[in-house]
Design a protein around this motif. Sequence first.
Motif, PDB file in Angstrom:
ATOM      1  N   GLN A  36       0.827  -1.206   0.000  1.00  0.00           N
ATOM      2  CA  GLN A  36       0.000   0.000   0.000  1.00  0.00           C
ATOM      3  C   GLN A  36       0.863   1.258   0.000  1.00  0.00           C
ATOM      4  O   GLN A  36       0.546   2.254  -0.674  1.00  0.00           O
ATOM      5  N   ASP A  37       1.974   1.208   0.769  1.00  0.00           N
ATOM      6  CA  ASP A  37       2.890   2.349   0.785  1.00  0.00           C
ATOM      7  C   ASP A  37       3.461   2.599  -0.615  1.00  0.00           C
ATOM      8  O   ASP A  37       3.586   3.757  -1.063  1.00  0.00           O
ATOM      9  N   VAL A  38       3.814   1.509  -1.306  1.00  0.00           N
ATOM     10  CA  VAL A  38       4.359   1.656  -2.666  1.00  0.00           C
ATOM     11  C   VAL A  38       3.308   2.266  -3.587  1.00  0.00           C
ATOM     12  O   VAL A  38       3.580   3.181  -4.363  1.00  0.00           O
ATOM     13  N   ARG A  39       2.084   1.764  -3.507  1.00  0.00           N
ATOM     14  CA  ARG A  39       1.027   2.264  -4.389  1.00  0.00           C
ATOM     15  C   ARG A  39       0.690   3.729  -4.075  1.00  0.00           C
ATOM     16  O   ARG A  39       0.414   4.516  -4.974  1.00  0.00           O
ATOM     17  N   LEU A  40       0.716   4.087  -2.779  1.00  0.00           N
ATOM     18  CA  LEU A  40       0.485   5.486  -2.424  1.00  0.00           C
ATOM     19  C   LEU A  40       1.606   6.376  -2.959  1.00  0.00           C
ATOM     20  O   LEU A  40       1.361   7.497  -3.416  1.00  0.00           O
ATOM     21  N   ALA A  41       2.840   5.858  -2.894  1.00  0.00           N
ATOM     22  CA  ALA A  41       3.967   6.632  -3.436  1.00  0.00           C
ATOM     23  C   ALA A  41       3.833   6.796  -4.941  1.00  0.00           C
ATOM     24  O   ALA A  41       4.121   7.864  -5.495  1.00  0.00           O
ATOM     25  N   LEU A  42       3.385   5.726  -5.619  1.00  0.00           N
ATOM     26  CA  LEU A  42       3.163   5.823  -7.064  1.00  0.00           C
ATOM     27  C   LEU A  42       2.066   6.836  -7.374  1.00  0.00           C
ATOM     28  O   LEU A  42       2.174   7.639  -8.310  1.00  0.00           O
TER      29      LEU A  42
ATOM     30  N   LEU B  84      10.323   5.960  -3.486  1.00  0.00           N
ATOM     31  CA  LEU B  84       9.991   4.746  -4.239  1.00  0.00           C
ATOM     32  C   LEU B  84      11.193   3.814  -4.321  1.00  0.00           C
ATOM     33  O   LEU B  84      11.071   2.590  -4.192  1.00  0.00           O
ATOM     34  N   GLN B  85      12.368   4.401  -4.565  1.00  0.00           N
ATOM     35  CA  GLN B  85      13.583   3.593  -4.694  1.00  0.00           C
ATOM     36  C   GLN B  85      13.853   2.823  -3.399  1.00  0.00           C
ATOM     37  O   GLN B  85      14.259   1.654  -3.424  1.00  0.00           O
ATOM     38  N   GLN B  86      13.620   3.463  -2.258  1.00  0.00           N
ATOM     39  CA  GLN B  86      13.818   2.785  -0.990  1.00  0.00           C
ATOM     40  C   GLN B  86      12.773   1.691  -0.768  1.00  0.00           C
ATOM     41  O   GLN B  86      13.097   0.607  -0.290  1.00  0.00           O
ATOM     42  N   LEU B  87      11.529   1.982  -1.137  1.00  0.00           N
ATOM     43  CA  LEU B  87      10.449   1.030  -0.881  1.00  0.00           C
ATOM     44  C   LEU B  87      10.596  -0.251  -1.692  1.00  0.00           C
ATOM     45  O   LEU B  87      10.234  -1.332  -1.219  1.00  0.00           O
ATOM     46  N   ILE B  88      11.088  -0.133  -2.938  1.00  0.00           N
ATOM     47  CA  ILE B  88      11.133  -1.320  -3.804  1.00  0.00           C
ATOM     48  C   ILE B  88      12.548  -1.828  -3.991  1.00  0.00           C
ATOM     49  O   ILE B  88      12.833  -2.580  -4.922  1.00  0.00           O
ATOM     50  N   SER B  89      13.456  -1.425  -3.102  1.00  0.00           N
ATOM     51  CA  SER B  89      14.854  -1.847  -3.236  1.00  0.00           C
ATOM     52  C   SER B  89      15.020  -3.355  -3.077  1.00  0.00           C
ATOM     53  O   SER B  89      16.007  -3.932  -3.534  1.00  0.00           O
TER      54      SER B  89
END
Length: 600
Positions: free
Chosen positions: A51-57, A100-105
Motif C-alpha cells: 500500500q505504501d508503494v502504491r500510495l507513493a506511485l 519509491l527507490q527505498q520502498l522497492i529496493s
Amino acid sequence: MRVGSASLAGFGRKNAASVVASVVLLAVVLWMAQLSVHEVRATSDLSDHTQDVRLALAALSQSLLKMETGQRGFLLTGQDAYLEPYNAGAASLDGQLRELQQLISDNDQQARRLRDLQPLVAERRAQLDRGLELRHDDGIDAAIGFIQRGHGIATMNDVFSTLATLSAEEERLLIERKQQEQASLQRNFYLIVTLFILAVLLLLMMLFRVQREMAARAEAVRELDEVNATLAESTAGKTRFLSAASHDLRQPLHSLSLLNAALSGQLLSAPAQAIVAAQKDSVDAMSCLVNRLLNISMIESGVIQTHVEDVSLEGLLTSLQVEFSPQARARQLQLEVQPSSEAVRTDPTLLREIVQNLVANAIRYTARGHVCVRARRDGEVVTLEVSDTGRGIPEDQLERIFEEFHQIRVGNQEPREGFGLGLSIVNRLTRLLDIPIGVSSRLGKGTTFTLKLEAAVASLQTVKPPVWSAPGIARAGRILLVDDEVAVRNATALFLTMDGHEVKSAGSPEEALSIVRQWDQSPDVIVSDFQLNATVNGAELIEELRELRHREIPAIVLSGDTMKVTPRCASIAACRVFHKPVDAEELSTHIRKVLDGAAA
C-alpha cells in the motif's frame, strides 16, 4: 482392595493419558494458531508495504498532473499564479522518486522498472519546462505549437504506463501473498479441527462445539444459496435495469448538450470557445457510451424495429468521409472512401450505425497506413468492405471479437482502448437486418470486414442532407415546451429561445392545457417530454392539445426511455421522436423544417 486400587489406577492412567493427549493436542493447536497469527501479521506487513508503494506511485502521478495543470493554466493565461501547482509538483518529484527507490529496493524487477521510469519523468519534466519557457519568451502560439507536436503526450503515456505496471506488479504480489496465506490458513484450519475432534473424543467435552460448528456451516450454506439466488435475479434483471435507468442517465446529458449548444452560439473569446468545444467533445463521448450500452439493451429487448427501404450508398459514403477524416488525420492515417453509385435495400439508420462502428474500429486499431471503405456489386449482392492496415486479429481471437467488452490485445502491456462494444453492436444489428458479415485478418498486416447487402432494383439519386441554419436566418415560431424536470425544461427553453423562437414552458399536462387555452394563437410546434410523471404521458398530452385547438399541431417528443416511447408514438401523425441526449443542431433543423413547411 487391590483390585479396586488397580481399577482406580487404571482409570487414572487412562484419564491421565487422555488429559496428556488432550494437552498435547491443545498445545499443537495453540502452536499452529500462533503460526497462523504470525503468517497473518507478516502478510499484513507486506500488504502495508504494498500500500505504501502504491500510495507513493499515486503521489508521483499526482505531482506530474499538478505540473501538467500548472503548465496548462500558465499557457492559457500567462499568469504566474498558475505556476504554484507546477512548482509544488516539481519540488516533490525527486523526494518521491527516492522514496519509491527505498520502498522497492528489495525487488529487483520493480527496481529495474523504476530505473526505466526515472529518465521518462526527467524527460517529461524537461518538456514541461520547455513549454513554459516558450510561453514566457515567445508567446502562447509558440508554446502550443511545441505541445501539439505530441512528444509530451507520448512521454506522459509512457510514464503512466510504467506507473501502472509498477502498481499492477505490487497488486499481483499482494494477491499472491494473500493466496499463500489463505492456503496456509485453510490447511491449518483443517488440522486444528481434526485435533479438536480428537480432544473431544478423549475428554467428551467438545460435543457442543462440534454441534455448533455444524450448525454454523449449515447456516453458511443457506446464506450462500440465498446469495446465489440474488445473483441469478440480478443477472436476469440486467436488461430491465438498463431500460429503467436510461431515462435518468440521459436527462443530465440532454441538459448539458443543449446548454453547450446555447453557449457555443454566443460571442466568446478564443480560449472560451476552445473550452466550449472541449466540453462538447466530452458530452459527445459520454453520450456515445450511454447510447451504445442502451442500444445493446434495446436490441436484446426487441425494441428496435427495422424500416427497410432503398438506400443510396453515395450519401452514406460521403458522410463517412466527412465524419472520420479528422480522426484519421489526427492519427496520421489516410482515409480512402471510394465513391459508389450503388443502392441497397436495408434500414438506412441501422446500416449507418454498423458501418460507423466498423470504420471507427479500423481507425482505432491502425497505427499507420490507411483505412479503406469501398462497395462493389456482384449480381444481386452489393459487398461493402471496410479494410485497414492495422495490427490484425490473432487467429485465436477471431471468434470472440463480437463479444461485449472483448478487446484485441496482442501483448500484455498493450493499453486498453475504447469500451469493446462497437463490434458487439455490429453483430447484433447485422443479425437483426439479416446481413451476412465476414472478417479476414493477417496479424501485423490488417483486417477486412465485409457486409453482403441486398442490391436495390435501381440506382437512386442521392438527396443531400439539409444544412443547419444559423439562428435567426430561417423562420422562428411559437413553441410550447412541456417537461416535468425543472433543470431539463430550463436548459431546453434557453436553447430554443436563443435559437430565435418564442417559448412558453409548462411543468405538467395541466399547466400546458391552461397555457394553450389562454394563448391567443395556437403554438406552431409542441415539444414535450414523454415521461411526465403524471396521469398522461407526452403522446397522450399532444393528442389532447390537438383536440383542444382542433388542428394537427406538429409535435416533437423528447424521451430518455426508448423502451416505451417508440411504439407508443409510432401511430401519432406529424410527430417526431428524439431520444435524449438530443443533438442540438438536429433538433433545431427539424423545428425550422417544420416551420418552413407550415409557412409554405
